[in-house]
Design a protein around this motif. Structure first.
Motif, PDB file in Angstrom:
ATOM      1  N   LYS A 170       0.804  -1.150   0.032  1.00 21.42           N
ATOM      2  CA  LYS A 170       0.009   0.066  -0.070  1.00 21.42           C
ATOM      3  C   LYS A 170       0.740   1.072   0.184  1.00 21.42           C
ATOM      4  O   LYS A 170       1.991   1.259   0.403  1.00 21.42           O
ATOM      5  CB  LYS A 170      -0.997  -0.140   1.195  1.00 21.42           C
ATOM      6  CG  LYS A 170      -2.020   1.067   1.245  1.00 21.42           C
ATOM      7  CD  LYS A 170      -2.943   0.968   2.407  1.00 21.42           C
ATOM      8  CE  LYS A 170      -3.934   1.909   2.680  1.00 21.42           C
ATOM      9  NZ  LYS A 170      -4.783   2.193   3.781  1.00 21.42           N
ATOM     10  N   ARG A 171       0.377   2.276  -0.661  1.00 22.84           N
ATOM     11  CA  ARG A 171       1.107   3.536  -0.562  1.00 22.84           C
ATOM     12  C   ARG A 171       1.133   3.998   0.872  1.00 22.84           C
ATOM     13  O   ARG A 171       0.144   4.132   1.624  1.00 22.84           O
ATOM     14  CB  ARG A 171       0.443   4.678  -1.436  1.00 22.84           C
ATOM     15  CG  ARG A 171       0.425   4.375  -2.823  1.00 22.84           C
ATOM     16  CD  ARG A 171       1.955   5.016  -3.305  1.00 22.84           C
ATOM     17  NE  ARG A 171       2.267   6.323  -3.186  1.00 22.84           N
ATOM     18  CZ  ARG A 171       1.697   7.267  -4.097  1.00 22.84           C
ATOM     19  NH1 ARG A 171       0.965   6.948  -5.149  1.00 22.84           N
ATOM     20  NH2 ARG A 171       2.178   8.416  -3.929  1.00 22.84           N
ATOM     21  N   SER A 172       2.361   4.530   1.213  1.00 25.35           N
ATOM     22  CA  SER A 172       2.525   5.133   2.368  1.00 25.35           C
ATOM     23  C   SER A 172       2.014   6.565   2.434  1.00 25.35           C
ATOM     24  O   SER A 172       1.857   7.495   1.682  1.00 25.35           O
ATOM     25  CB  SER A 172       4.180   5.346   2.730  1.00 25.35           C
ATOM     26  OG  SER A 172       4.692   4.181   2.895  1.00 25.35           O
ATOM     27  N   PRO A 173       1.018   6.883   3.716  1.00 22.44           N
ATOM     28  CA  PRO A 173       0.203   8.099   3.619  1.00 22.44           C
ATOM     29  C   PRO A 173       1.306   9.331   3.870  1.00 22.44           C
ATOM     30  O   PRO A 173       2.396   9.376   4.322  1.00 22.44           O
ATOM     31  CB  PRO A 173      -0.579   7.942   4.791  1.00 22.44           C
ATOM     32  CG  PRO A 173      -0.079   7.078   5.730  1.00 22.44           C
ATOM     33  CD  PRO A 173       0.803   5.989   4.657  1.00 22.44           C
ATOM     34  N   MET A 174       0.575  10.361   3.104  1.00 22.77           N
ATOM     35  CA  MET A 174       1.556  11.636   3.476  1.00 22.77           C
ATOM     36  C   MET A 174       0.941  12.339   4.508  1.00 22.77           C
ATOM     37  O   MET A 174      -0.495  12.309   5.004  1.00 22.77           O
ATOM     38  CB  MET A 174       1.485  12.492   2.200  1.00 22.77           C
ATOM     39  CG  MET A 174      -0.111  12.927   1.530  1.00 22.77           C
ATOM     40  SD  MET A 174      -0.061  13.832   0.143  1.00 22.77           S
ATOM     41  CE  MET A 174      -1.852  14.155   0.060  1.00 22.77           C
ATOM     42  N   ARG A 175       1.926  13.127   5.244  1.00 20.53           N
ATOM     43  CA  ARG A 175       1.457  13.933   6.272  1.00 20.53           C
ATOM     44  C   ARG A 175       1.204  15.406   6.020  1.00 20.53           C
ATOM     45  O   ARG A 175       2.152  16.113   5.285  1.00 20.53           O
ATOM     46  CB  ARG A 175       2.171  13.837   7.582  1.00 20.53           C
ATOM     47  CG  ARG A 175       1.877  14.481   8.632  1.00 20.53           C
ATOM     48  CD  ARG A 175       2.504  14.430   9.787  1.00 20.53           C
ATOM     49  NE  ARG A 175       2.429  12.790  10.002  1.00 20.53           N
ATOM     50  CZ  ARG A 175       3.337  12.320  11.314  1.00 20.53           C
ATOM     51  NH1 ARG A 175       4.391  12.753  11.942  1.00 20.53           N
ATOM     52  NH2 ARG A 175       2.805  10.916  11.404  1.00 20.53           N
ATOM     53  N   LEU A 176      -0.109  16.048   6.275  1.00 19.69           N
ATOM     54  CA  LEU A 176      -0.402  17.446   5.808  1.00 19.69           C
ATOM     55  C   LEU A 176      -0.649  18.294   7.108  1.00 19.69           C
ATOM     56  O   LEU A 176      -1.249  17.805   7.978  1.00 19.69           O
ATOM     57  CB  LEU A 176      -1.520  17.656   4.622  1.00 19.69           C
ATOM     58  CG  LEU A 176      -1.226  16.821   3.325  1.00 19.69           C
ATOM     59  CD1 LEU A 176      -2.417  16.783   2.677  1.00 19.69           C
ATOM     60  CD2 LEU A 176       0.031  17.807   2.860  1.00 19.69           C
ATOM     61  N   ARG A 177      -0.337  19.497   6.962  1.00 23.21           N
ATOM     62  CA  ARG A 177      -0.857  20.419   8.046  1.00 23.21           C
ATOM     63  C   ARG A 177      -1.718  21.405   7.062  1.00 23.21           C
ATOM     64  O   ARG A 177      -1.423  22.238   6.333  1.00 23.21           O
ATOM     65  CB  ARG A 177      -0.012  21.289   8.680  1.00 23.21           C
ATOM     66  CG  ARG A 177      -0.294  22.379   9.634  1.00 23.21           C
ATOM     67  CD  ARG A 177       0.340  23.317  10.477  1.00 23.21           C
ATOM     68  NE  ARG A 177       1.352  22.627  11.576  1.00 23.21           N
ATOM     69  CZ  ARG A 177       2.672  22.309  11.204  1.00 23.21           C
ATOM     70  NH1 ARG A 177       3.294  22.770  10.087  1.00 23.21           N
ATOM     71  NH2 ARG A 177       3.398  21.727  12.324  1.00 23.21           N
ATOM     72  N   ILE A 178      -3.143  21.515   7.478  1.00 26.60           N
ATOM     73  CA  ILE A 178      -4.100  22.229   6.771  1.00 26.60           C
ATOM     74  C   ILE A 178      -4.693  23.290   7.719  1.00 26.60           C
ATOM     75  O   ILE A 178      -5.064  22.872   8.985  1.00 26.60           O
ATOM     76  CB  ILE A 178      -5.111  21.453   6.301  1.00 26.60           C
ATOM     77  CG1 ILE A 178      -4.764  20.226   5.541  1.00 26.60           C
ATOM     78  CG2 ILE A 178      -6.308  21.932   5.241  1.00 26.60           C
ATOM     79  CD1 ILE A 178      -5.601  19.199   4.860  1.00 26.60           C
ATOM     80  N   CYS A 179      -4.643  24.785   7.284  1.00 31.94           N
ATOM     81  CA  CYS A 179      -5.271  25.604   7.883  1.00 31.94           C
ATOM     82  C   CYS A 179      -6.480  26.312   7.174  1.00 31.94           C
ATOM     83  O   CYS A 179      -6.217  26.800   5.725  1.00 31.94           O
ATOM     84  CB  CYS A 179      -4.254  26.718   8.284  1.00 31.94           C
ATOM     85  SG  CYS A 179      -2.726  26.286   9.259  1.00 31.94           S
ATOM     86  N   VAL A 180      -7.724  26.590   7.700  1.00 29.27           N
ATOM     87  CA  VAL A 180      -8.665  26.947   6.978  1.00 29.27           C
ATOM     88  C   VAL A 180      -9.110  28.042   7.962  1.00 29.27           C
ATOM     89  O   VAL A 180      -9.175  27.921   9.032  1.00 29.27           O
ATOM     90  CB  VAL A 180      -9.634  25.870   6.662  1.00 29.27           C
ATOM     91  CG1 VAL A 180      -9.076  25.106   5.466  1.00 29.27           C
ATOM     92  CG2 VAL A 180     -10.434  25.059   7.706  1.00 29.27           C
TER      93      VAL A 180
END
Length: 358
Positions: A170-180
């Motif tokens: 499986k593809r390794s997940p990416m880690r994101l920081r999201i601001c809205v």
């Protein structure tokens, strides 16, 4: 009976050359280059064109020494300036190589593709990355063939898609920081739930609350468009979370308390090294380490033993360990702490030299 004398007029024969070929408007054009220089030019290592080209002449056939006609050059390139045409052929043309050279290039590209696949995937059953040797074996099992005209990254993504049909990968997940904005924060959480993203942490305070999450890399574009529509912003923290975790904390079964806990793939090599490593640890650690020898923790990446979990945890965060992890992914041997410091200083010096060179 008279015999006609054939003069090699208009021919310039060259031998032991690397030929770059470009077909344009149905006409074949070739230039003669020095071996092993074309790739250096394309990777911007070589800057001097005279060190790449054997002559600033365009041929229709280098091996026979047949020069290209001026009218063909004008029809195909819009000019008869052979130096400019040589540059275009050098950048866009196909490098003709011998059988052994082609085999070596394909082998190196196969290894590059396997490395990219290893960095971007993990084993669903063990939740750990595959080794490079295992990835290569799986690629052989699906009968993967390298395309020299396609990029390694593109082919790696195709390999991952094909491997997922047959193996627990499986593809390794990416880690994101999201601001809205605060008013759209609930919409973001709902969207993350639809994407099956796992939330690592979230901060509700402030006018622009943020969330750190992990999701499938295939959703990167959708996430970018969604956050832009909300007039928010996001930051990519890690391309491959599983690889980053292995870089920070070594394998949990690196404890030297029992060979049965070691990974199956490395059990043989670890058992061969265990006696030597224990002797080195005993000599360096003295009587204090001898008392707790049965409870020592070993870092298999750096080939070093530690007396307790605190020392091992601090070591896992050190530059020494991280540098050896990077070397391990490139199949390079581990360095001692002194050698690692010297290697990093040399790397910094090279980076500075490259930055300030013109």
């Amino acid at each position: 009976m008279s015999q006609k004398l054939v003069q090699p007029i208009g021919q310039k024969r060259l031998t032991n050359v690397a030929v770059v070929r470009l077909k344009k408007r149905g006409i074949r054009f070739e230039i003669a280059c020095y071996k092993n220089k074309v790739l250096s030019w394309r990777s911007s290592v070589e800057k001097d064109l005279d060190e790449v080209l054997q002559s600033h002449i365009v041929y229709s056939n280098v091996s026979k020494g047949v020069l290209a006609k001026s009218k063909d050059l004008v029809a195909a390139f819009g000019t008869d300036d052979q130096s400019k045409i040589c540059l275009e052929i050098l950048d866009k043309g196909e490098l003709q190589v011998a059988g052994k050279e082609r085999e070596s290039q394909l082998s190196n590209q196969f290894r590059d593709i396997a490395t990219i696949v290893m960095e971007k995937t993990f084993n669903v059953e063990t939740q750990r990355p595959y080794t490079i040797s295992m990835i290569e074996r799986l690629m052989h099992e699906i009968h993967f063939a390298v395309d020299p005209n396609s990029s390694s990254k593109k082919q790696a993504l195709e390999v991952i898609h094909e491997l997922q049909k047959h193996f627990p990968i499986k593809r390794s997940p990416m880690r994101l920081r999201i601001c809205v904005p605060e008013k759209d924060f609930s919409s973001l959480l709902e969207k993350l739930n639809v994407w099956n993203a796992s939330i690592v942490s979230k901060d509700d305070s402030g006018s622009q609350p943020s969330v750190i999450c992990e999701m499938d890399p295939g959703l990167y574009r959708d996430c970018s468009e969604f956050v832009s529509s909300l007039k928010g912003r996001f930051e990519l923290l890690a391309h491959s979370v599983h690889l980053e975790e292995v870089s920070r904390v070594d394998h949990c079964d690196d404890y030297a308390e029992g060979p049965s806990r070691l990974p199956k793939e490395s059990a043989d090599s670890e058992s061969q090294l265990s006696e030597k490593l224990q002797k080195q640890a005993t000599v360096s650690g003295g009587n204090e380490n001898a008392k707790g020898e049965g409870k020592q923790i070993k870092c298999s990446t750096c080939n070093t033993f530690f007396g307790d979990s605190n020392e091992f945890r601090n070591h896992s965060k050190s530059d020494w360990h991280r540098h050896n992890v990077k070397r391990k992914t490139r199949q390079l041997p581990a360095l001692t702490e002194e050698e690692c410091s010297a290697d990093m200083e040399m790397g910094d010096a090279r980076a500075d030299l490259k930055e300030y060179s013109f």
